[in-house]
Design a protein around this motif. Structure first.
Motif, PDB file in Angstrom:
ATOM      1  N   GLY A  35       0.814  -1.216   0.000  1.00 47.33           N
ATOM      2  CA  GLY A  35       0.000   0.000   0.000  1.00 47.33           C
ATOM      3  C   GLY A  35       0.849   1.269   0.000  1.00 47.33           C
ATOM      4  O   GLY A  35       1.890   1.330   0.639  1.00 47.33           O
ATOM      5  N   HIS A  36       0.364   2.290  -0.720  1.00 44.62           N
ATOM      6  CA  HIS A  36       1.040   3.593  -0.747  1.00 44.62           C
ATOM      7  C   HIS A  36       0.256   4.617   0.066  1.00 44.62           C
ATOM      8  O   HIS A  36       0.585   5.789   0.083  1.00 44.62           O
ATOM      9  CB  HIS A  36       1.161   4.103  -2.186  1.00 44.62           C
ATOM     10  N   GLY A  37      -0.812   4.176   0.670  1.00 47.84           N
ATOM     11  CA  GLY A  37      -1.682   5.070   1.429  1.00 47.84           C
ATOM     12  C   GLY A  37      -2.938   4.292   1.799  1.00 47.84           C
ATOM     13  O   GLY A  37      -2.970   3.069   1.660  1.00 47.84           O
ATOM     14  N   TYR A  40      -6.661   2.953   1.297  1.00 54.14           N
ATOM     15  CA  TYR A  40      -7.690   2.751   0.270  1.00 54.14           C
ATOM     16  C   TYR A  40      -8.799   1.858   0.808  1.00 54.14           C
ATOM     17  O   TYR A  40      -8.639   1.197   1.843  1.00 54.14           O
ATOM     18  CB  TYR A  40      -7.102   2.237  -1.039  1.00 54.14           C
ATOM     19  N   ASP A  61      -4.175   6.431  -0.954  1.00 53.17           N
ATOM     20  CA  ASP A  61      -3.327   5.730  -1.933  1.00 53.17           C
ATOM     21  C   ASP A  61      -3.596   6.306  -3.324  1.00 53.17           C
ATOM     22  O   ASP A  61      -4.738   6.275  -3.797  1.00 53.17           O
ATOM     23  CB  ASP A  61      -3.646   4.227  -1.892  1.00 53.17           C
ATOM     24  N   ARG A 117      -2.631   5.304  -6.289  1.00 50.96           N
ATOM     25  CA  ARG A 117      -2.573   4.423  -7.467  1.00 50.96           C
ATOM     26  C   ARG A 117      -3.944   4.282  -8.137  1.00 50.96           C
ATOM     27  O   ARG A 117      -4.946   4.059  -7.456  1.00 50.96           O
ATOM     28  CB  ARG A 117      -2.076   3.030  -7.054  1.00 50.96           C
ATOM     29  N   GLY A 173      -8.748   6.368  -4.242  1.00 55.06           N
ATOM     30  CA  GLY A 173      -8.605   5.405  -3.152  1.00 55.06           C
ATOM     31  C   GLY A 173      -9.867   4.620  -2.819  1.00 55.06           C
ATOM     32  O   GLY A 173      -9.911   3.930  -1.805  1.00 55.06           O
ATOM     33  N   PRO A 223      -1.508   1.028   4.750  1.00 53.34           N
ATOM     34  CA  PRO A 223      -0.228   0.501   4.250  1.00 53.34           C
ATOM     35  C   PRO A 223       0.638  -0.006   5.398  1.00 53.34           C
ATOM     36  O   PRO A 223       1.065   0.776   6.246  1.00 53.34           O
ATOM     37  CB  PRO A 223       0.403   1.722   3.578  1.00 53.34           C
TER      38      PRO A 223
END
Ligand SMILES: [Zn+2]
Length: 256
Positions: free
Chosen positions: A148-150, A152, A178, A180, A191, A227
């Motif tokens: 995870g980048h954040g 969601y 996130d 992405r 997200g 994340p």
């Protein structure tokens, strides 16, 4: 500084000790209903549980996602005085063997969150039996993603107004959303992924808890993902902000 409780996030005995204190302080009923890998699995519920309008929260079906189990207990500790006024059913850790061993899977290497179509796994069979007569206005599944980048969220698609953006927005104070556009091969918008149940797909990949609840029990279903490479205090704070916002919104709808 990270509170010491978070440093023990894979200590299942300690987690259950904390839940026993919450049960005592709040008046929630706490029972073990099954086992995974020889460890008891518990639920907590309001003393008088209505058949409709219940809030379902679960964590720890994936044992390598301790932000969820920690957020759930910390939220309950912070709100122990008001918990009794909510219609609650909580599964604080569905895969204790996984939590202890930092494993996504159970002791037999099964991903329990892809097995809700089966009845031969005791913990899932007993869970399904427990909830069989119940209807939830909200079901929250607390998860984490090591990629995870954040934050969601998977939100069950219903005819109702979506809450996804409001939930990522309260979490943003602690962790960004996130960014992405595609996560786990699905297209996300800010997200949030609105999930439609495609039975054919789930027959292939296995039925997760959220999809089972969306199909049979719950009006609104959310899977929260933080994340797991981020600092645990922020992951816990982000998940608690989302739980609080969901509870507030359910309350608002109920008192209308
Ligand atoms: Zn997970």
């Amino acid at each position: 500084m990270v509170p010491t409780a978070f440093l023990r996030s894979h200590d299942y005995r300690y987690l259950i000790k904390r839940w026993r204190s919450v049960a005592r302080a709040s008046g929630l009923v706490m029972r073990s209903f099954s086992q995974v890998g020889g460890y008891p699995v518990y639920f907590l519920r309001s003393r008088k549980l209505p058949q409709f309008g219940i809030i379902y929260i679960s964590a720890g079906i994936h044992g390598d996602e301790p932000g969820g189990t920690e957020a759930c207990i910390t939220w309950a500790e912070q709100n122990s005085e008001t918990l009794a006024s909510l219609p609650l059913l909580i599964f604080p850790c569905l895969n204790p063997w996984g939590l202890i061993n930092n494993s996504r899977n159970d002791d037999q290497r099964r991903d329990l969150n892809r097995m809700f179509q089966h009845d031969e796994i005791p913990v899932l069979r007993e869970l399904k039996r427990l909830i069989q007569p119940l209807r939830f206005s909200l079901a929250l599944m607390l998860h984490e993603d090591y990629d995870g980048h954040g934050v969601y969220i998977y939100e069950g698609r219903t005819g109702l107004e979506s809450w996804g953006d409001a939930l990522t927005s309260v979490a943003r104070k602690f962790i960004a959303t996130d960014p992405r556009p595609r996560i786990e091969k699905r297209v996300f918008r800010n997200g949030v992924f609105l999930r439609k149940i495609r039975l054919k797909l789930f027959e292939k990949i296995g039925l997760p808890e959220a999809a089972y609840l969306q199909l049979h029990h719950a009006e609104r279903v959310f899977t929260i993902e933080t994340p797991s490479e981020f600092a645990i205090d922020r992951r816990v704070a982000a998940q608690i902000a989302i739980i609080n916002e969901c509870v507030r919104r359910v309350h608002k709808t109920r008192s209308k």
